[in-house]
Motif scaffolding. Structure first.
Motif, mmCIF file in Angstrom:
data_model
loop_
_atom_site.group_PDB
_atom_site.id
_atom_site.type_symbol
_atom_site.label_atom_id
_atom_site.label_comp_id
_atom_site.label_asym_id
_atom_site.label_seq_id
_atom_site.Cartn_x
_atom_site.Cartn_y
_atom_site.Cartn_z
ATOM 1 N N PHE A 224 0.830 -1.205 0.000
ATOM 2 C CA PHE A 224 0.000 0.000 0.000
ATOM 3 C C PHE A 224 0.864 1.254 0.000
ATOM 4 O O PHE A 224 0.582 2.229 -0.699
ATOM 5 N N SER A 225 1.936 1.247 0.801
ATOM 6 C CA SER A 225 2.820 2.403 0.877
ATOM 7 C C SER A 225 3.525 2.671 -0.451
ATOM 8 O O SER A 225 3.751 3.812 -0.829
ATOM 9 N N LYS A 226 3.855 1.593 -1.181
ATOM 10 C CA LYS A 226 4.560 1.745 -2.455
ATOM 11 C C LYS A 226 3.628 2.135 -3.592
ATOM 12 O O LYS A 226 3.946 3.010 -4.402
ATOM 13 N N GLU A 227 2.478 1.468 -3.675
ATOM 14 C CA GLU A 227 1.634 1.597 -4.861
ATOM 15 C C GLU A 227 0.426 2.505 -4.674
ATOM 16 O O GLU A 227 -0.265 2.817 -5.640
ATOM 17 N N GLY A 228 0.130 2.911 -3.434
ATOM 18 C CA GLY A 228 -1.022 3.778 -3.217
ATOM 19 C C GLY A 228 -0.832 5.140 -3.860
ATOM 20 O O GLY A 228 0.272 5.684 -3.886
ATOM 21 N N GLU A 229 -1.925 5.701 -4.365
ATOM 22 C CA GLU A 229 -1.859 7.012 -5.009
ATOM 23 C C GLU A 229 -1.686 8.103 -3.955
ATOM 24 O O GLU A 229 -2.355 8.108 -2.932
ATOM 25 N N GLY A 230 -0.784 9.044 -4.227
ATOM 26 C CA GLY A 230 -0.548 10.147 -3.312
ATOM 27 C C GLY A 230 0.848 10.081 -2.720
ATOM 28 O O GLY A 230 1.480 9.022 -2.674
ATOM 29 N N SER A 231 1.314 11.237 -2.252
ATOM 30 C CA SER A 231 2.668 11.324 -1.717
ATOM 31 C C SER A 231 2.718 11.118 -0.206
ATOM 32 O O SER A 231 3.743 10.717 0.333
ATOM 33 N N SER A 232 1.630 11.393 0.493
ATOM 34 C CA SER A 232 1.593 11.225 1.947
ATOM 35 C C SER A 232 0.571 10.164 2.306
ATOM 36 O O SER A 232 -0.269 9.770 1.494
ATOM 37 N N LEU A 233 0.634 9.704 3.563
ATOM 38 C CA LEU A 233 -0.305 8.690 4.016
ATOM 39 C C LEU A 233 -1.734 9.202 3.970
ATOM 40 O O LEU A 233 -2.649 8.476 3.561
ATOM 41 N N ALA A 234 -1.932 10.456 4.339
ATOM 42 C CA ALA A 234 -3.280 11.031 4.318
ATOM 43 C C ALA A 234 -3.838 11.054 2.893
ATOM 44 O O ALA A 234 -5.015 10.745 2.672
ATOM 45 N N GLN A 235 -2.997 11.391 1.919
ATOM 46 C CA GLN A 235 -3.449 11.409 0.527
ATOM 47 C C GLN A 235 -3.751 9.997 0.029
ATOM 48 O O GLN A 235 -4.731 9.783 -0.697
ATOM 49 N N LYS A 236 -2.922 9.040 0.412
ATOM 50 C CA LYS A 236 -3.162 7.650 0.004
ATOM 51 C C LYS A 236 -4.479 7.132 0.576
ATOM 52 O O LYS A 236 -5.256 6.464 -0.118
ATOM 53 N N TYR A 253 -24.079 -4.568 5.255
ATOM 54 C CA TYR A 253 -24.593 -3.318 5.817
ATOM 55 C C TYR A 253 -24.848 -2.335 4.686
ATOM 56 O O TYR A 253 -24.053 -2.229 3.747
ATOM 57 N N ASP A 254 -25.958 -1.595 4.768
ATOM 58 C CA ASP A 254 -26.387 -0.801 3.612
ATOM 59 C C ASP A 254 -25.656 0.527 3.458
ATOM 60 O O ASP A 254 -25.862 1.213 2.444
ATOM 61 N N LEU A 255 -24.826 0.917 4.413
ATOM 62 C CA LEU A 255 -24.084 2.170 4.298
ATOM 63 C C LEU A 255 -22.589 1.882 4.156
ATOM 64 O O LEU A 255 -22.052 0.988 4.810
ATOM 65 N N LYS A 256 -21.950 2.663 3.306
ATOM 66 C CA LYS A 256 -20.512 2.492 3.074
ATOM 67 C C LYS A 256 -19.715 3.258 4.131
ATOM 68 O O LYS A 256 -20.184 4.206 4.749
ATOM 69 N N GLY A 257 -18.481 2.836 4.301
ATOM 70 C CA GLY A 257 -17.575 3.515 5.211
ATOM 71 C C GLY A 257 -16.276 3.873 4.515
ATOM 72 O O GLY A 257 -16.085 3.573 3.327
ATOM 73 N N ARG A 258 -15.378 4.489 5.253
ATOM 74 C CA ARG A 258 -14.087 4.877 4.687
ATOM 75 C C ARG A 258 -12.974 4.545 5.681
ATOM 76 O O ARG A 258 -13.142 4.648 6.899
ATOM 77 N N ILE A 259 -11.830 4.162 5.118
ATOM 78 C CA ILE A 259 -10.645 3.931 5.939
ATOM 79 C C ILE A 259 -10.033 5.281 6.266
ATOM 80 O O ILE A 259 -9.747 6.076 5.371
ATOM 81 N N GLN A 260 -9.831 5.539 7.559
ATOM 82 C CA GLN A 260 -9.362 6.859 7.977
ATOM 83 C C GLN A 260 -7.954 6.848 8.545
ATOM 84 O O GLN A 260 -7.220 7.820 8.376
ATOM 85 N N THR A 261 -7.578 5.792 9.236
ATOM 86 C CA THR A 261 -6.260 5.786 9.856
ATOM 87 C C THR A 261 -5.595 4.416 9.739
ATOM 88 O O THR A 261 -6.270 3.393 9.682
ATOM 89 N N ILE A 262 -4.273 4.437 9.697
ATOM 90 C CA ILE A 262 -3.437 3.242 9.812
ATOM 91 C C ILE A 262 -2.355 3.570 10.831
ATOM 92 O O ILE A 262 -1.685 4.605 10.724
ATOM 93 N N GLY A 264 1.026 3.910 12.755
ATOM 94 C CA GLY A 264 2.358 4.083 12.188
ATOM 95 C C GLY A 264 3.356 3.047 12.644
ATOM 96 O O GLY A 264 4.502 3.050 12.186
ATOM 97 N N GLN A 265 2.945 2.132 13.529
ATOM 98 C CA GLN A 265 3.878 1.154 14.063
ATOM 99 C C GLN A 265 3.332 -0.251 13.870
ATOM 100 O O GLN A 265 2.142 -0.504 14.071
ATOM 101 N N ILE A 266 4.208 -1.170 13.467
ATOM 102 C CA ILE A 266 3.824 -2.565 13.280
ATOM 103 C C ILE A 266 3.977 -3.301 14.610
ATOM 104 O O ILE A 266 5.005 -3.192 15.280
ATOM 105 N N ASN A 267 2.950 -4.034 14.963
ATOM 106 C CA ASN A 267 2.989 -4.830 16.191
ATOM 107 C C ASN A 267 3.972 -5.980 16.008
ATOM 108 O O ASN A 267 3.796 -6.835 15.141
ATOM 109 N N THR A 268 5.018 -6.012 16.822
ATOM 110 C CA THR A 268 6.048 -7.040 16.654
ATOM 111 C C THR A 268 5.532 -8.433 16.992
ATOM 112 O O THR A 268 6.067 -9.434 16.504
ATOM 113 N N ALA A 269 4.501 -8.515 17.811
ATOM 114 C CA ALA A 269 3.958 -9.820 18.181
ATOM 115 C C ALA A 269 3.126 -10.424 17.061
ATOM 116 O O ALA A 269 3.151 -11.640 16.838
#
Length: 386
Positions: A224-236, A253-262, A264-269
């Motif tokens: 996602f970080s490599k191929e997503g459109e946009g230069s920043s995470l917010a734009q992607k 569910y009859d209503l759509k949603g949007r992804i808002q946040t990811i 910034g840290q990967i859970n090592t576990a």
């Protein structure tokens, strides 16, 4: 004797005939292997939308623990578990008579302080003309003024004590800070509660909007970080398409949603990063704590799609079987898009338009195996593709 000699002369001929397998010649011999029939598909670029599903947990936009601010006994419970409440609505009444007594005491202290202020003021007014006539020294006036100021300060302190007492008394009435749904109520009438309890009185979940939390593994996040459109995470994130939500009963569910946040840290576990999608919930259908599935669409433009059943995996590599013009098979290593799910893979490398692939039984076919190829229409293969 003559008959014996003739028999001996005929013996070589008999042996010759026997060695040649006398009699009629046998037909057939070992039968050849039969050529098996396999369904094949000629690959052509297609436009499609592939959905990727992620298990998710749902939380209210606000999950607020309702805790007592004063110590006392639960006198009244005005709501039940699961009730829909408004901001400011009364939830609990805590019986704490000491705070009522503090209000009465503070009120009496104010009246006493007001009287002392009036008395000190009278003393100042009495001494002032005497000082002007040089009957008493200025020291007497200054002392009276200081006494007056002390009494005024004592009055202010008494008023502050009353305000604090009223605030504490107000805490005995527990109200909802937001519009939402009441959670579990672990306490009953007569229970002793305090701010030190490990459990809250209840939880109020604001569910006008709900958050669906799910996870991206490290590979998906990197892709996602490599191929997503946009230069920043917010734009992607802003460029991502709306996502759907599958409820626990499998309905959409009859209503759509949007992804808002990811995060910034990967859970090592777990090797994954948490992702949050927001869905409107005006009817309150989705409750906090529910399980669901977030479905992310992936639009494929002019891509080669291959059924997953037409591939097999060997030593961490994925293979497909193609048929050449002579009807013989060849196992080909392929690279597929990682973040696709469902019944199809998107080919990135290894196959090209026009290749004919075997659709079933591919793991049993070796290179150079002759088969009888039966063409299958693309409409049949991609019938379930939406």
């Amino acid at each position: 004797m003559k008959h014996t000699i003739q028999s001996l002369l005929l013996l070589p001929a008999v042996l010759i005939l026997s060695s040649c397998g006398g009699g009629a010649p046998q037909k057939g011999g070992a039968p050849g292997d039969q050529v098996k029939e396999f369904k094949v598909l000629e690959l052509q670029p297609r436009v499609a939308v592939l959905n990727t599903d992620y298990p998710a947990s749902v939380q209210g936009q606000e999950n607020i623990e309702i805790r007592p601010r004063v110590d006392g006994y639960v006198e009244k419970i005005y709501v039940d578990e699961g009730s829909v409440v408004k901001k400011g609505q009364l939830l609990f009444k805590i019986n704490a008579p000491q705070y009522e007594q503090e209000v009465r005491t503070a009120t009496a202290s104010i009246k006493s302080a007001e009287a002392e202020v009036s008395s000190a003021n009278m003393a100042v007014n009495k001494v002032k003309p005497l000082v002007e006539k040089d009957i008493v020294s200025k020291y007497e006036l200054e002392s009276a003024q200081y006494t007056y100021q002390a009494k005024v300060a004592a009055l202010a302190q008494a008023k502050a004590a009353l305000s604090n007492a009223r605030t504490n008394l107000g805490y005995t009435s527990v109200t909802s800070p937001v519009n939402g749904v009441v959670g579990a109520i672990p306490f009953r009438l007569g229970s002793l509660v305090s701010g030190n309890n490990t459990e809250p009185l209840t939880t109020v979940s604001s569910i006008g909007n709900v958050y669906a939390y799910f996870a991206f593994n490290e590979k998906l996040l990197l892709n996602f970080s490599k191929e997503g459109e946009g230069s920043s995470l917010a734009q992607k994130l802003a460029k991502l398409p709306p996502v759907s939500l599958l409820l626990s009963d499998g309905t959409l569910y009859d209503l759509k949603g949007r992804i808002q946040t990811i995060t910034g840290q990967i859970n090592t576990a777990t090797g994954s990063a948490n992702v949050r999608a927001t869905f409107p919930n005006p009817k309150g259908l989705i409750r906090s704590g529910a399980s669901a599935t977030v479905r992310i669409p992936n639009e494929i433009k002019e891509g080669l799609l291959i059924p997953q059943s037409a591939t097999y995996e060997l030593q961490d590599k994925r293979f497909a079987v193609v048929v050449d013009k002579d009807g013989k098979t060849k196992n080909v290593a392929i690279t597929v898009l990682q973040n696709t799910a469902g019944n199809f893979y998107v080919i990135q490398d290894g196959l090209k338009a026009g290749d004919k692939i075997v659709l079933e039984g591919v793991a049993t076919l070796k290179d150079g195996t002759p088969i009888k190829a039966t063409a299958t229409s693309a409409e049949t293969v991609y019938a379930d593709l939406k």
